[in-house]
Structure formats: structure tokens, C-alpha cells
Design an enzyme around this catalytic site. Structure first.
Site, PDB file in Angstrom:
ATOM      1  N   HIS A 154      58.781 -26.941 -24.679  1.00 59.55           N
ATOM      2  CA  HIS A 154      57.861 -26.852 -25.809  1.00 59.55           C
ATOM      3  C   HIS A 154      58.501 -27.235 -27.135  1.00 59.55           C
ATOM      4  CE1 HIS A 154      55.864 -23.471 -23.264  1.00 59.55           C
ATOM      5  NE2 HIS A 154      55.553 -24.669 -22.817  1.00 59.55           N
TER       6      HIS A 154
ATOM      7  N   LYS B 182      64.669 -22.467 -33.514  1.00 59.21           N
ATOM      8  CA  LYS B 182      64.595 -21.243 -32.721  1.00 59.21           C
ATOM      9  C   LYS B 182      66.006 -20.684 -32.506  1.00 59.21           C
ATOM     10  CE  LYS B 182      60.645 -23.195 -30.305  1.00 59.21           C
ATOM     11  NZ  LYS B 182      60.164 -23.872 -29.089  1.00 59.21           N
TER      12      LYS B 182
ATOM     13  N   TYR C 298      63.225 -14.487 -29.407  1.00 61.83           N
ATOM     14  CA  TYR C 298      63.736 -15.564 -30.243  1.00 61.83           C
ATOM     15  C   TYR C 298      63.058 -15.567 -31.602  1.00 61.83           C
ATOM     16  CZ  TYR C 298      59.832 -17.888 -27.861  1.00 61.83           C
ATOM     17  OH  TYR C 298      58.616 -18.195 -27.305  1.00 61.83           O
TER      18      TYR C 298
ATOM     19  N   ASP D 238      51.895 -25.523 -18.612  1.00 61.04           N
ATOM     20  CA  ASP D 238      53.197 -26.178 -18.379  1.00 61.04           C
ATOM     21  C   ASP D 238      53.172 -27.129 -17.189  1.00 61.04           C
ATOM     22  OD1 ASP D 238      55.406 -23.495 -19.581  1.00 61.04           O
ATOM     23  OD2 ASP D 238      54.217 -25.032 -20.618  1.00 61.04           O
TER      24      ASP D 238
END
Ligand code: T46
Length: 182
Positions: free
Chosen positions: A62, A72, A132, A168
Site C-alpha cells: 500500500h 510510516k 505504525y 489486496d
């Protein structure tokens, strides 16, 4: 906090100092000043967390398009993951290159994923909790993905038949993906 450069342009592995004793351990999992002193100047504004109940869950690959691209800072609270970043900056000399790192509750390693990199991970053990920080808010309109097993990437995932979300399973190949990172 040790900072180990992983790729060009800001990707890195972070290793916090862990203070173990007879009770267990303590560590500063995040310290803005320490990171700023080491040139990591991102301002993180959102924390995320996911739990994957089984080994072999694959989330990714992603990224968010500009102007909502996200840096991130990924770490594992429990369990272990095979974490992957892919350079998706079309003008980069490492466009389409990927790196993998194992993050776990045992090595306490963290992965800094810069804007312009797709991110995904595969769990290695059940009940893997990943948290995260991101420096841009979630924007569904800018959320994009690349197919986990794109043959052009040839990512060496630890599973051949992962557990995937509907979303996904349907991402495009990198060559067909919408990218706006120059
Ligand atoms: C990312 C995100 C998702 N959501 C909602 C949207 C969906 O209804 C639900 C699950 O989202 P998704 O299936 O995209 O979650 P993951 O598959 O774990 O994706 C994440 O894991 C990979 C490895 C990443 O690097 C991305 O940051 C992130 O997309 O949470 C939110 O409300 N806020 C958010 O910031």
C-alpha cells in the site's frame, strides 16, 4: 536509538535501547528529540494498529498518492512480520527495487518507510500486532496498492498462498499502477 540506513532517501531500520531486568524490559519506543537529533524530522500525526490472528496474513502493498503520501514508522508489539518496502518513485534509480526486514517483539526493530515507497508485510506467527505512526492522515481517495506477487518485483515472500483481503487480491501490477512520485 540506533539508525541503520536501509535504502537511499530515508528508509532505515531503527533499533531502540532495551533495558532488560528480572521483571522484563523497558524501552523508549519513540522519542521525537532522539530521532530529530539523528536527522529524522518527520512529524507523525496518526497512530495505527492491526492484529493478524494467523501466520501467513499478508497486508499490502500500500501507499497513498501525493499530496497525502505517508511516511510510516512501523514496529511490532507482539509476534513477528516479514516487512517489505518497494521504491515506487518513477524517476528513482531504484524504482521497483524492494527490501525486506524482519520486525518482531524479540528484535524490537522498527522500519522507517519514506513517502514514495509502497509498504506491506506478511505475518510469521499467529497474533501479530503491528503499530505504525504516519505523518499524513488516511485518505481513501489517495489510497493505492500494488499486487503483492507482481512478477516484475519478484518479492521473496515467506508464503506462496497468503491470507489476503478482498482489496489486496485486486491491486494492479506496478507497471499499471497510478503513481505521482516524481
Ligand atoms: C489504513 C487505514 C485504514 N482504515 C480503515 C479502512 C478499512 O475499512 C479498514 C482496514 O483497512 P485496510 O484493509 O487498508 O488495512 P490494512 O490492509 O491493514 O492496510 C494497512 O496495512 C498496510 C501494510 C499499510 O502499510 C497501510 O498503511 C495500511 O493500508 O480500516 C482507517 O480507518 N484508517 C487508516 O489509516
Amino acid at each position: 536509538m540506533k539508525v541503520l540506513p536501509l535504502f537511499m532517501d530515508g528508509a532505515a531500520i531503527l533499533e531502540p535501547k532495551v533495558y532488560g531486568d528480572h521483571r522484563g524490559y523497558f524501552m523508549e519506543s519513540y522519542n521525537e528529540q532522539v530521532l530529530h537529533e539523528q536527522g529524522i524530522q518527520h512529524v507523525f500525526i496518526q497512530d495505527n494498529q492491526s492484529l493478524s490472528a494467523e501466520a501467513g496474513v499478508l497486508r499490502g502493498l500500500h501507499y497513498q498518492l501525493q499530496p497525502k503520501a505517508q511516511t510510516k514508522l512501523v514496529r511490532v508489539i507482539s509476534g513477528a512480520i516479514y516487512d517489505v518496502i518497494v521504491d515506487v518513485r518513477t524517476s528513482s534509480p531504484t524504482f521497483g527495487r524492494w527490501k525486506s526486514v524482519i520486525l518482531s517483539e524479540y528484535n524490537q526493530r522498527q522500519l522507517l518507510v519514506p513517502q514514495g515507497f509502497a509498504h506491506g508485510f506478511c505475518t510469521l506467527v499467529p497474533n501479530s500486532r503491528v503499530t505504525y505512526k504516519v505523518d499524513a492522515y488516511y485518505s481513501p481517495e489517495h489510497d493505492r496498492g500494488i499486487l503483492w506477487n507482481d512478477p516484475a518485483l519478484a518479492i521473496d515472500w515467506p508464503v506462496t498462498k497468503p491470507i489476503l483481503s478482498e482489496k489486496d487480491q485486486k491491486h494492479p501490477l506496478l507497471k499499471d499502477a497510478e503513481l505521482n512520485f516524481d
